[in-house]
Design a protein around this motif. Structure first.
Motif, PDB file in Angstrom:
ATOM      1  N   HIS B 253      25.056  75.215  25.586  1.00  0.00           N
ATOM      2  CA  HIS B 253      23.794  75.939  25.523  1.00  0.00           C
ATOM      3  C   HIS B 253      23.901  77.100  24.525  1.00  0.00           C
ATOM      4  O   HIS B 253      24.889  77.825  24.536  1.00  0.00           O
ATOM      5  CB  HIS B 253      23.453  76.486  26.912  1.00  0.00           C
ATOM      6  N   PRO B 254      22.884  77.287  23.680  1.00  0.00           N
ATOM      7  CA  PRO B 254      22.966  78.377  22.696  1.00  0.00           C
ATOM      8  C   PRO B 254      23.112  79.760  23.342  1.00  0.00           C
ATOM      9  O   PRO B 254      23.704  80.659  22.755  1.00  0.00           O
ATOM     10  CB  PRO B 254      21.624  78.286  21.951  1.00  0.00           C
ATOM     11  N   TYR B 255      22.584  79.911  24.571  1.00  0.00           N
ATOM     12  CA  TYR B 255      22.734  81.202  25.228  1.00  0.00           C
ATOM     13  C   TYR B 255      24.191  81.460  25.611  1.00  0.00           C
ATOM     14  O   TYR B 255      24.706  82.565  25.416  1.00  0.00           O
ATOM     15  CB  TYR B 255      21.846  81.280  26.473  1.00  0.00           C
ATOM     16  N   SER B 256      24.850  80.439  26.124  1.00  0.00           N
ATOM     17  CA  SER B 256      26.278  80.599  26.471  1.00  0.00           C
ATOM     18  C   SER B 256      27.064  80.949  25.220  1.00  0.00           C
ATOM     19  O   SER B 256      27.937  81.825  25.234  1.00  0.00           O
ATOM     20  CB  SER B 256      26.857  79.316  27.057  1.00  0.00           C
ATOM     21  N   ALA B 257      26.739  80.248  24.126  1.00  0.00           N
ATOM     22  CA  ALA B 257      27.445  80.508  22.874  1.00  0.00           C
ATOM     23  C   ALA B 257      27.191  81.946  22.426  1.00  0.00           C
ATOM     24  O   ALA B 257      28.110  82.654  22.009  1.00  0.00           O
ATOM     25  CB  ALA B 257      26.976  79.528  21.810  1.00  0.00           C
ATOM     26  N   LYS B 298      18.418  78.156  17.633  1.00  0.00           N
ATOM     27  CA  LYS B 298      18.305  76.726  17.382  1.00  0.00           C
ATOM     28  C   LYS B 298      17.030  76.139  17.964  1.00  0.00           C
ATOM     29  O   LYS B 298      16.925  74.926  18.125  1.00  0.00           O
ATOM     30  CB  LYS B 298      19.505  76.007  18.000  1.00  0.00           C
ATOM     31  N   ALA B 299      16.055  76.973  18.321  1.00  0.00           N
ATOM     32  CA  ALA B 299      14.851  76.473  18.981  1.00  0.00           C
ATOM     33  C   ALA B 299      14.095  75.511  18.073  1.00  0.00           C
ATOM     34  O   ALA B 299      14.006  75.727  16.867  1.00  0.00           O
ATOM     35  CB  ALA B 299      13.958  77.638  19.375  1.00  0.00           C
ATOM     36  N   THR B 320      32.226  66.980  34.508  1.00  0.00           N
ATOM     37  CA  THR B 320      31.223  67.381  35.480  1.00  0.00           C
ATOM     38  C   THR B 320      30.296  68.451  34.933  1.00  0.00           C
ATOM     39  O   THR B 320      29.540  69.051  35.663  1.00  0.00           O
ATOM     40  CB  THR B 320      31.901  67.925  36.744  1.00  0.00           C
ATOM     41  N   ARG B 321      30.342  68.716  33.646  1.00  0.00           N
ATOM     42  CA  ARG B 321      29.550  69.824  33.136  1.00  0.00           C
ATOM     43  C   ARG B 321      28.082  69.449  33.016  1.00  0.00           C
ATOM     44  O   ARG B 321      27.727  68.316  32.729  1.00  0.00           O
ATOM     45  CB  ARG B 321      30.106  70.320  31.805  1.00  0.00           C
ATOM     46  N   THR B 322      27.240  70.435  33.248  1.00  0.00           N
ATOM     47  CA  THR B 322      25.806  70.218  33.114  1.00  0.00           C
ATOM     48  C   THR B 322      25.230  71.300  32.218  1.00  0.00           C
ATOM     49  O   THR B 322      25.785  72.391  32.098  1.00  0.00           O
ATOM     50  CB  THR B 322      25.103  70.295  34.481  1.00  0.00           C
ATOM     51  N   VAL B 323      24.105  71.002  31.590  1.00  0.00           N
ATOM     52  CA  VAL B 323      23.466  71.972  30.709  1.00  0.00           C
ATOM     53  C   VAL B 323      21.962  71.728  30.741  1.00  0.00           C
ATOM     54  O   VAL B 323      21.503  70.606  30.964  1.00  0.00           O
ATOM     55  CB  VAL B 323      24.044  71.873  29.275  1.00  0.00           C
ATOM     56  N   ALA B 324      21.173  72.797  30.570  1.00  0.00           N
ATOM     57  CA  ALA B 324      19.724  72.659  30.515  1.00  0.00           C
ATOM     58  C   ALA B 324      19.261  73.077  29.133  1.00  0.00           C
ATOM     59  O   ALA B 324      19.012  74.255  28.885  1.00  0.00           O
ATOM     60  CB  ALA B 324      19.067  73.527  31.585  1.00  0.00           C
ATOM     61  N   CYS B 325      19.211  72.114  28.202  1.00  0.00           N
ATOM     62  CA  CYS B 325      18.828  72.434  26.831  1.00  0.00           C
ATOM     63  C   CYS B 325      18.300  71.170  26.170  1.00  0.00           C
ATOM     64  O   CYS B 325      18.836  70.089  26.377  1.00  0.00           O
ATOM     65  CB  CYS B 325      20.040  72.963  26.064  1.00  0.00           C
ATOM     66  N   HIS B 326      17.235  71.314  25.373  1.00  0.00           N
ATOM     67  CA  HIS B 326      16.668  70.140  24.709  1.00  0.00           C
ATOM     68  C   HIS B 326      17.600  69.568  23.644  1.00  0.00           C
ATOM     69  O   HIS B 326      17.440  68.433  23.224  1.00  0.00           O
ATOM     70  CB  HIS B 326      15.319  70.493  24.085  1.00  0.00           C
ATOM     71  N   LEU B 327      18.557  70.384  23.196  1.00  0.00           N
ATOM     72  CA  LEU B 327      19.518  69.872  22.219  1.00  0.00           C
ATOM     73  C   LEU B 327      20.446  68.832  22.847  1.00  0.00           C
ATOM     74  O   LEU B 327      20.992  67.976  22.175  1.00  0.00           O
ATOM     75  CB  LEU B 327      20.374  71.021  21.673  1.00  0.00           C
ATOM     76  N   HIS B 328      20.651  68.997  24.161  1.00  0.00           N
ATOM     77  CA  HIS B 328      21.540  68.085  24.880  1.00  0.00           C
ATOM     78  C   HIS B 328      20.771  67.522  26.055  1.00  0.00           C
ATOM     79  O   HIS B 328      20.973  67.951  27.187  1.00  0.00           O
ATOM     80  CB  HIS B 328      22.789  68.824  25.368  1.00  0.00           C
TER      81      HIS B 328
END
Lengths: 352, 342
Positions: B253-257, B298-299, B320-328
């Motif tokens: 996620h770009p926010y995590s980055a 990256k929006a 087991t990783r999950t992410v909430a992002c349209h990139l992924h």
């Protein structure tokens, strides 16, 4: 507001210098102590601090809470009278108590406080805060149009654009980062030569800290300011400051170029500090045995500070000499200007 | 290790009611496994503390839990929903099963009572049949465990330093041997040296006593070092969850980055960092779509329209990783139980 004259001054010129700066706060225990002059206890908050602020340079002062770093800033801003030592502005010894002299001093040395939620008056607008700073220091021009110009100028300097959007807001309508920018703009309203920033980003959200630090760096370069950056985060000192000084229990223990101090720390306390900082690259790692804390992680009482080196009760390398003799500044020799107040670097060592 | 001890399902927490309500926590799905340290990171206002108070039902009005389940798995009994517990059962559940160390824990001790009185109080309330002698012995043992000598038992909180008070709080949380300990920014008020000592001790205690920890903080670099898994919250939602090392090496996620890039490094090359532009969202007026899109470098088109679903981006690598992002885009949404869970 013009800073033409300032911008022409050569970078590296000494603006503010402290020598042997000392501050003891008296402790009164009871009524009897008021009359008994013999046994005055005092908190030795700052002892024998040497510090030089240069134009266009950032000097970081790193230490834990209670190490006296904020007291140093307040002494330099002349908010506290000093017990001993000297503060020189452009080589001239100054001691101001208030009134006109203090304002003249404050026009050249400004302070930024830690908490932007507390340092702005909630009942006044941003315009009021900045106008006052400009008028008090005679930078507001002679008529309304010039004042407006100066206000816009200040706001754009701290990247709050367009200024009209923020000027008539109250502090509670702004986010923490924006409030701190206003506090910086207010300090710039005096058109100072030196900024004393006391933990300017520690109350801000993590994601906007760097924005404020980068702004300060940008201002330093454009306005050729001398900045004292006080922090407990040694990693941010490495990022932001040219020179780093480490304080422990009211004394300076190490100083030098930021990169040298953080990459090859000499004093055992600096090593402990750096090893204790969170480091993502060390996954579930353990500390190196020679940087372990012998004590319980607490700084000593400053009313009766330890004799000799103040770090000796916690120091893993301490010898008998550390308990009795106060270490002097010793050159480390790896890089010019890198020094530590530690007997390890003396020819005679810490003693057997 | 893979056995769950606490499962949060679609938890929603609001402040206020009706149209005035502010949605502080939205559709959070999170599983805490036995014996692990789960880090919960986010900026102020991201809902991380609200989540902790919500799942222990400690929310003060106007906080309301508007939906979801918190399933607790006791060691030797059937799992139950914490949110559906009766008052009586909730009282038994708290502290004995789930203990919490509060933000500013240093000020959570009562200044007019001795440490021993306050520790004794907990035991008296939860184990009334215990004799005074064994209560005392337990307090002594607990203090020793957190590194405070037993002769400080009769000290008042003001006679202890900040770090010692923090240790007393941790000892107090562990005194009934709970399965889950929630720590809400337990070391923010402490210096780095003290912080490391206390965290080191916590990890040691966890290995010995086997409890699980939910560790809430805004200091992501600390979490990477100390936790097994990290969940990152933004605007009331979990935006990414991954094993600590995976998140640090390669955040999706770009926010995590952005958050990882907000910490200047102490080692390695010195590089120019920029933080994240803009400021954290106001929960009263959340942006449409992904709440991070106004600040996201990256929006693209869908970001401002659709809320991304938290889910596994890639089903092939078995992580087991999950992410909430349209990139992924999510292949397997979280919350829909994956095989292996109930």
């Amino acid at each position: 507001m013009t800073s033409l004259q300032d911008a022409e001054a050569p970078a590296g010129e000494v603006v503010l210098e402290a020598e042997g700066l000392t501050k003891h706060f008296p402790v009164r225990r009871g009524l009897r102590d008021l009359f008994d002059r013999r046994s005055r206890a005092a908190v030795h908050a700052v002892d024998d601090v040497h510090l030089i602020l240069r134009r266009g340079k950032v000097t970081a002062l790193v230490g834990e809470s209670g190490s006296g770093k904020s007291t140093v800033a307040r002494l330099l801003a002349q908010l506290y009278p000093r017990t001993d030592g000297d503060i020189r502005l452009h080589g001239e010894s100054t001691r101001v108590k208030g009134g006109r002299n203090f304002r003249r001093y404050a026009a050249r040395v400004q302070m930024i406080f830690q908490d932007p939620f507390a340092s702005l008056n909630p009942v006044h607008t941003i315009r009021y805060h900045l106008t006052r700073a400009l008028k008090i220091h005679h930078n507001g021009g002679s008529n309304a149009a010039e004042l407006e110009d100066a206000l816009h100028n200040l706001m754009s300097r701290v990247s709050m654009t367009p200024p009209e959007r923020y000027l008539d807001k109250f502090p509670h309508e702004l986010s923490g980062g924006q409030r701190q920018r206003v506090a910086i703009a207010r300090a710039l309203g005096a058109d100072p030569e030196a900024l004393l920033a006391d933990e300017p980003v520690s109350m801000l959200d993590v994601s906007i800290r760097l924005g404020v630090l980068n702004l300060l760096r940008d201002l330093k370069e454009r306005l050729n300011l001398a900045i004292l950056y006080i922090t407990h985060d040694i990693a941010s000192a490495r990022y932001f400051a040219d020179e780093t000084m480490v304080m422990y229990a009211g004394r300076m223990v190490e100083g030098g170029d930021s990169e040298t101090v953080t990459q090859s720390p000499a004093h055992p306390y600096t090593r402990l500090l750096i090893d204790s900082a969170p480091d993502p690259d060390r996954l579930h790692g353990e500390l190196e045995p020679d940087t372990r804390d012998r004590g319980n992680g607490e700084p000593p009482s400053l009313i009766n500070p330890p004799s000799g080196c103040r770090f000796h009760p916690r120091c893993p390398m301490a010898g008998p000499r550390c308990e009795t003799e106060l270490p002097v500044r010793l050159e480390i020799g790896d890089k010019p200007g890198h020094w530590a107040a530690c007997w390890l670097y003396d020819a005679q060592g810490v003693g057997k | 290790m893979n056995e769950p001890v606490l499962e949060i399902r679609n938890l929603n927490v609001d402040y206020g009611l009706g149209d005035q309500a502010v949605h502080a926590v939205r559709d959070v799905n999170l599983t805490l496994h036995r014996g692990e340290v789960l880090g919960l990171a986010g900026e102020s206002g991201s809902g991380k503390s609200t989540l902790a108070y919500g799942l222990t039902r400690l929310l003060a009005p106007p906080g309301v839990i508007t939906g979801g389940e918190v399933i607790y798995h006791p060691e030797k009994a059937d799992p139950y929903d914490v949110l559906a517990l009766s008052d009586n059962n909730l009282r038994k559940f708290r502290w004995a099963e789930t203990a919490i160390v509060f933000q500013g824990a240093m000020n959570s001790l009562n200044p007019v009572h001795k440490i021993s009185t306050q520790l004794n109080d907990v035991l008296q309330a939860h184990e009334p049949k215990m004799s005074a002698h064994s209560r005392n012995a337990r307090c002594r043992e607990m203090l020793k465990l957190v590194g405070i000598s037993a002769d400080r038992m009769d000290a008042y909180p003001h006679q202890l330093s900040g770090g010692m008070r923090q240790r007393v709080m941790i000892g107090m949380a562990l005194i009934l041997q709970p399965q889950v300990v929630i720590m809400d920014e337990p070391t923010t008020a402490l210096d780095v040296v003290m912080q490391r000592q206390i965290l080191g001790q916590l990890i040691e205690l966890r290995e010995r006593l086997g409890f699980s920890v939910i560790f809430i903080t805004h200091d992501l670099s600390l979490l990477v070092e100390f936790s097994n898994r990290i969940a990152i919250m933004y605007g009331g939602r979990i935006v990414e969850e991954a094993p600590a090392a995976a998140l640090y090496r390669d955040s999706l996620h770009p926010y995590s980055a952005g958050l990882l890039g907000s910490f200047p490094a102490l080692r390695g090359p010195r590089r120019e960092l920029s933080g994240i532009p803009g400021s954290p969202p106001d929960l009263k007026g959340m942006p449409s779509g992904c709440s991070f899109h106004p600040r996201c470098p990256k929006a693209f088109d869908p970001c401002s329209e659709h809320i991304p679903v938290l889910g596994r981006p890639d089903t092939t690598d078995g992580s087991t990783r999950t992410v909430a992002c349209h990139l992924h885009p999510a292949q397997v949404p979280a919350g829909v139980s994956s095989p292996g869970e109930r």
